[in-house]
Design a protein around this motif. Structure first.
Motif, PDB file in Angstrom:
ATOM      1  N   ILE A 142      87.758  33.413  48.770  1.00  0.00           N
ATOM      2  CA  ILE A 142      87.929  34.334  49.898  1.00  0.00           C
ATOM      3  C   ILE A 142      88.445  35.664  49.360  1.00  0.00           C
ATOM      4  O   ILE A 142      89.446  35.703  48.639  1.00  0.00           O
ATOM      5  N   ALA A 143      87.764  36.738  49.695  1.00  0.00           N
ATOM      6  CA  ALA A 143      88.166  38.077  49.250  1.00  0.00           C
ATOM      7  C   ALA A 143      88.369  38.955  50.463  1.00  0.00           C
ATOM      8  O   ALA A 143      87.458  39.139  51.272  1.00  0.00           O
ATOM      9  N   ASN A 144      89.547  39.494  50.615  1.00  0.00           N
ATOM     10  CA  ASN A 144      89.844  40.458  51.671  1.00  0.00           C
ATOM     11  C   ASN A 144      89.889  41.843  51.048  1.00  0.00           C
ATOM     12  O   ASN A 144      90.672  42.102  50.149  1.00  0.00           O
ATOM     13  N   GLY A 145      89.015  42.729  51.525  1.00  0.00           N
ATOM     14  CA  GLY A 145      88.935  44.056  50.931  1.00  0.00           C
ATOM     15  C   GLY A 145      87.594  44.247  50.263  1.00  0.00           C
ATOM     16  O   GLY A 145      86.654  43.450  50.403  1.00  0.00           O
ATOM     17  N   THR A 146      87.471  45.339  49.530  1.00  0.00           N
ATOM     18  CA  THR A 146      86.209  45.718  48.908  1.00  0.00           C
ATOM     19  C   THR A 146      86.111  45.163  47.507  1.00  0.00           C
ATOM     20  O   THR A 146      87.072  45.222  46.730  1.00  0.00           O
ATOM     21  N   ILE A 147      84.940  44.596  47.180  1.00  0.00           N
ATOM     22  CA  ILE A 147      84.652  44.152  45.810  1.00  0.00           C
ATOM     23  C   ILE A 147      83.754  45.196  45.185  1.00  0.00           C
ATOM     24  O   ILE A 147      82.634  45.450  45.663  1.00  0.00           O
ATOM     25  N   THR A 148      84.206  45.870  44.147  1.00  0.00           N
ATOM     26  CA  THR A 148      83.442  46.940  43.504  1.00  0.00           C
ATOM     27  C   THR A 148      83.286  46.631  42.023  1.00  0.00           C
ATOM     28  O   THR A 148      84.019  45.833  41.452  1.00  0.00           O
ATOM     29  N   GLY A 149      82.328  47.335  41.410  1.00  0.00           N
ATOM     30  CA  GLY A 149      82.124  47.175  39.975  1.00  0.00           C
ATOM     31  C   GLY A 149      80.697  47.478  39.601  1.00  0.00           C
ATOM     32  O   GLY A 149      79.834  47.727  40.445  1.00  0.00           O
ATOM     33  N   SER A 150      80.394  47.464  38.315  1.00  0.00           N
ATOM     34  CA  SER A 150      79.066  47.798  37.809  1.00  0.00           C
ATOM     35  C   SER A 150      78.379  46.610  37.155  1.00  0.00           C
ATOM     36  O   SER A 150      77.336  46.778  36.532  1.00  0.00           O
ATOM     37  N   SER A 151      78.951  45.405  37.295  1.00  0.00           N
ATOM     38  CA  SER A 151      78.368  44.234  36.653  1.00  0.00           C
ATOM     39  C   SER A 151      77.389  43.553  37.594  1.00  0.00           C
ATOM     40  O   SER A 151      77.424  43.729  38.821  1.00  0.00           O
ATOM     41  N   SER A 152      76.517  42.724  37.023  1.00  0.00           N
ATOM     42  CA  SER A 152      75.550  41.963  37.798  1.00  0.00           C
ATOM     43  C   SER A 152      76.203  40.714  38.352  1.00  0.00           C
ATOM     44  O   SER A 152      77.128  40.164  37.761  1.00  0.00           O
ATOM     45  N   ILE A 153      75.712  40.260  39.529  1.00  0.00           N
ATOM     46  CA  ILE A 153      76.195  39.028  40.150  1.00  0.00           C
ATOM     47  C   ILE A 153      75.040  38.049  40.194  1.00  0.00           C
ATOM     48  O   ILE A 153      73.971  38.354  40.728  1.00  0.00           O
ATOM     49  N   SER A 154      75.237  36.862  39.609  1.00  0.00           N
ATOM     50  CA  SER A 154      74.195  35.839  39.591  1.00  0.00           C
ATOM     51  C   SER A 154      74.728  34.607  40.293  1.00  0.00           C
ATOM     52  O   SER A 154      75.750  34.048  39.896  1.00  0.00           O
ATOM     53  N   ILE A 155      73.994  34.195  41.412  1.00  0.00           N
ATOM     54  CA  ILE A 155      74.419  33.049  42.204  1.00  0.00           C
ATOM     55  C   ILE A 155      73.302  32.024  42.178  1.00  0.00           C
ATOM     56  O   ILE A 155      72.142  32.335  42.477  1.00  0.00           O
ATOM     57  N   ALA A 156      73.629  30.769  41.834  1.00  0.00           N
ATOM     58  CA  ALA A 156      72.609  29.740  41.663  1.00  0.00           C
ATOM     59  C   ALA A 156      72.124  29.174  42.997  1.00  0.00           C
ATOM     60  O   ALA A 156      71.009  28.674  43.077  1.00  0.00           O
ATOM     61  N   THR A 157      72.942  29.243  44.053  1.00  0.00           N
ATOM     62  CA  THR A 157      72.531  28.641  45.342  1.00  0.00           C
ATOM     63  C   THR A 157      72.361  29.724  46.403  1.00  0.00           C
ATOM     64  O   THR A 157      71.469  30.553  46.304  1.00  0.00           O
TER      65      THR A 157
END
Length: 580
Positions: free
Chosen positions: A460-475
């Motif tokens: 659970i993340a409250n707030g903004t998630i920022t960055g320049s990396s890639s996100i890989s989700i298997a499902t």
């Protein structure tokens, strides 16, 4: 030749009378004589209180002097006793060897020492006294004697003098000038306990009955206690030495047969008045000048260990349980430190070292595992190391706590992890296989650095998630409301795999797929849509504006007002039909 030294002046004494040199086993060494007042006796005028008399390389200091018109009668002590005025202010107590105590005692005194034994003893608070008093205490603790020798040499021995098995019979070849006999201390039975430890099951006990019990009866001595004795044999020997089971006899003799014996030499004396055979010793020697040479003219014999002429068997009882006696302790004390050690023989060793600025404690076993604790006013440090060189350490200071583990890992080789806690941040770091991962927790934020981050469970993340990396989700990925691609114009795409995607080049969006299907009751296409391939449009789909359908074969399109139907072949218009 005898010389007298007074300041820088040195002269011989050539006219003397009543000269005697007396030397005792207990260490006393003195001379007495009368110097004749004669002009030929050139050293006579230098003879004053505290002047030095040298006789055969032995120095004596004048302590008593009686002067008449005929001469001066003096008594002088060995200059060894000058050391009464030399004080050792430091403390050098604890468990040390005899030579270590000697080196401390006689350092910078101008006297040399020698010894024919070296063993360890515990002496508490040794020091803070003059050299002569310390020497006496040393001899008492180590049960030894000393002899003053020429050229400022002190020799220490368990018993000075030799043992040549010389035998004399009182009343025959030995006549006494005087005799003293004392039975005040006579005892014939003694019991004693050595080392005791109920937890280890150790109980060192021995008893000894003197052969003279048949003569004097059973007279019990005070019980003996000394935990330094850890075997029954050593305890029994101590009991024999402690028991005075014979009359104390001293004989002052001038027999010629004893005059060639050295001080402390053992001499067997058959003493028929008591039907006993004593091993006596030369306790004192008196020398005089005879024909210009110093010769022994009188000795005193004293007994130390009795034996009967029949050498009867000793009656003894020893009860020993020493199988579990596996430890020993050591204590050392100086002005600047106290050190305590407890050692299990062929086992572990614990040590405590106390100094003014720190305390160190350590425990080591016979497998080379070791733990250490160091305490200073500014911090505490603890270390544990095993025999594989794996090390865990804890360092505590007022502004920081550091916990560290280092060693060898089967998968990652040399590895290390540590937690560092400061007032404003906490850092957790691990290292292995040339990889480093860390977490830094500070009021301003939390930083995680790792080659891989695995999140298991609900995140659970409250707030903004920022960055320049890639996100890989298997499902699956679920977005609550809106999904934004980028924060400005430019090329963007959504890829579905197998050549299907939605792209946007900054001016229009393109849907690309081998098949496009629209299902649902509210499907709608607005504007100018270019669709390639097969388009399945349900009847519920609203077509608003100009709609074109094209293929590599036939294409049909409707005009904007819906009244003209155009027909295309391979993308070119071949005709039209007016609709009514």
């Amino acid at each position: 030749m005898i010389y007298v030294t007074n300041g820088n002046d040195v002269e011989p004494l050539v006219l003397l009378s009543s000269f005697e040199m007396s030397k005792e086993v207990k260490g006393d060494y003195s001379i007495s004589f009368t110097s004749i007042n004669n002009e030929k006796n050139v050293g006579h005028s230098l003879l004053q209180g505290e002047s030095i008399i040298t006789v055969d390389d032995f120095d004596f200091r004048v302590k008593q002097m009686k002067e008449t018109r005929q001469g001066k009668h003096v008594v002088a002590l060995s200059t060894y006793f000058d050391l009464i005025g030399v004080r050792k202010s430091d403390i050098y107590g604890g468990t040390r060897t005899f030579n270590e105590f000697l080196n401390f005692t006689f350092k910078d005194t101008g006297w040399r020492t020698s010894t024919d034994f070296n063993e360890s003893r515990f002496i508490e608070n040794y020091g803070e006294n003059n050299v002569v008093a310390l020497t006496s205490a040393l001899c008492q603790a180590f049960e030894c004697e000393f002899e003053i020798r020429a050229n400022n040499l002190i020799h220490f021995s368990k018993k000075i003098g030799g043992d040549n098995d010389a035998q004399y019979r009182y009343g025959h070849n030995v006549q006494a000038l005087s005799k003293n006999e004392d039975t005040t201390k006579l005892r014939t039975y003694i019991e004693g306990w050595g080392y005791q430890n109920a937890e280890q099951g150790v109980n060192i006990y021995a008893s000894y009955e003197s052969p003279y019990a048949s003569k004097y009866g059973r007279i019990e001595a005070e019980t003996f206690h000394d935990d330094r004795y850890t075997t029954g044999e050593s305890l029994l020997e101590a009991l024999k030495n402690a028991l005075i089971d014979y009359p104390e006899v001293t004989l002052e003799l001038d027999t010629i047969e004893l005059l060639d014996k050295e001080l402390g030499e053992r001499v067997w004396l058959i003493y028929e008045p008591l039907d006993m055979e004593f091993e006596t010793r030369i306790l004192t020697q008196t020398k005089e000048f005879r024909d210009g040479e110093l010769r022994t003219v009188k000795v005193t014999l004293g007994n130390t260990m009795p034996k009967t002429t029949t050498d009867i068997l000793i009656s003894q009882k020893v009860e020993i349980d020493e199988n579990k006696k596996i430890t020993r302790s050591k204590f050392e004390q100086t002005n600047d430190r106290i050190n305590l050690k407890v050692e299990e023989i062929n086992g572990s060793l614990s040590e405590l070292d106390i100094r003014a600025d720190k305390i160190e404690a350590s425990v080591k076993d016979n497998k080379d595992n070791i733990s250490k604790l160091e305490i200073r006013a500014t911090g505490i440090e603890a270390n544990v190391k095993d025999n594989k060189d794996n090390i865990a350490s804890l360092k505590i200071e007022a502004n920081q706590i550091d916990l560290r583990v280092r060693g060898l890992d089967n998968r990652m080789g040399e590895a290390e992890s540590n937690i560092t806690m400061n007032m404003n941040q906490i850092e957790i770091k691990t290292r292995g296989d040339n990889l480093i991962s860390s977490i830094n927790v500070a009021p301003s934020g939390v930083s995680i650095n790792a080659d891989k981050i695995n999140l298991n469970g609900a995140v659970i993340a409250n707030g903004t998630i920022t960055g320049s990396s890639s996100i890989s989700i298997a499902t699956d990925a679920t977005v609550g409301n809106n999904l934004y691609l980028g924060q400005s114009g430019g090329y963007k795409s959504v890829n579905f795999g197998s050549g299907s995607n939605i792209t946007y080049n900054g001016s229009y969006m393109e849907l690309s797929s081998s098949n496009v299907r629209l299902n649902g009751s509210s499907n709608e296409l607005n504007g100018y849509n270019t669709i390639y391939g097969t388009l399945n449009i349900p009847s519920t789909t609203n077509l608003i504006g100009v709609v074109r359908a094209e293929s590599s074969g036939i294409g049909i399109s409707v005009s904007g007002n819906g009244k003209t139907l155009y027909v295309k072949v391979n993308g070119s218009t071949v005709g039209s039909v007016q609709l009514t």
